[in-house]
Design an enzyme around this catalytic site. Structure first.
Site, PDB file in Angstrom:
ATOM      1  N   ASP A 197       1.426  18.321   2.083  1.00 39.97           N
ATOM      2  CA  ASP A 197       2.026  18.520   0.768  1.00 39.97           C
ATOM      3  C   ASP A 197       3.512  18.141   0.748  1.00 39.97           C
ATOM      4  O   ASP A 197       3.999  17.594  -0.236  1.00 39.97           O
ATOM      5  CB  ASP A 197       1.836  19.967   0.314  1.00 39.97           C
ATOM      6  CG  ASP A 197       0.377  20.278   0.005  1.00 39.97           C
ATOM      7  OD1 ASP A 197      -0.414  19.331  -0.165  1.00 39.97           O
ATOM      8  OD2 ASP A 197       0.043  21.473  -0.056  1.00 39.97           O
ATOM      9  N   GLY A 198       4.228  18.394   1.825  1.00 34.76           N
ATOM     10  CA  GLY A 198       5.635  18.014   1.894  1.00 34.76           C
ATOM     11  C   GLY A 198       5.813  16.505   1.818  1.00 34.76           C
ATOM     12  O   GLY A 198       6.722  15.998   1.150  1.00 34.76           O
TER      13      GLY A 198
END
Length: 137
Positions: A74-75
């Site tokens: 997700d980062g």
């Protein structure tokens, strides 16, 4: 179809999936576009049988890519969004981690997902990016 590949840090156990991804993109005939800072690590993990086109900035991809694959977690996907900005390039998140709340394509679904991208069998979810500037420290 011109597909870009963006990533930051590829995990050691992901080389099989990365190879599938690179091979599938190459078989789609549009060339391989790779985020240059990730290329050295990627090239140590997979066999790349062509000379990729490198990109580093928004200016490098705006109007050049049909879509951008964000490979990681997700980062990484959030970093991809800042790269794409308002270019209109669709971003597809491929989750190489465990949870993948934002990255919706699982690593074992790479080939079917790319087949859907190639055939146009996908929907785009519009997202809003919020930006805040403040003089308060």
């Amino acid at each position: 179809m011109k597909i870009g590949l963006y990533g930051k840090n590829f995990k050691n156990g992901s080389s099989v999936y990365l190879q599938q991804l690179v091979d599938k993109i190459r078989s789609m005939g549009g060339g391989l576009y790779v985020y240059e800072p990730a290329y050295e690590q990627l090239s140590k993990m997979v066999s790349i049988s062509c000379e990729p086109v490198f990109f580093n900035t928004y200016e490098d991809i705006c109007g050049q890519l049909d879509c951008l694959l964000s490979v990681g977690g997700d980062g990484t996907l959030l970093d991809t969004i800042t790269l794409v900005r308002d270019s209109g390039i669709p971003v597809f998140g491929i989750n190489m981690g465990r949870m993948g709340f934002l990255s919706s394509i699982a690593k074992d679904e790479i080939i079917p997902a790319l087949d859907c991208i190639a055939s146009g069998d996908y929907t785009i979810e519009e997202r809003t990016l919020l930006h805040l500037d403040s003089d308060n420290a």
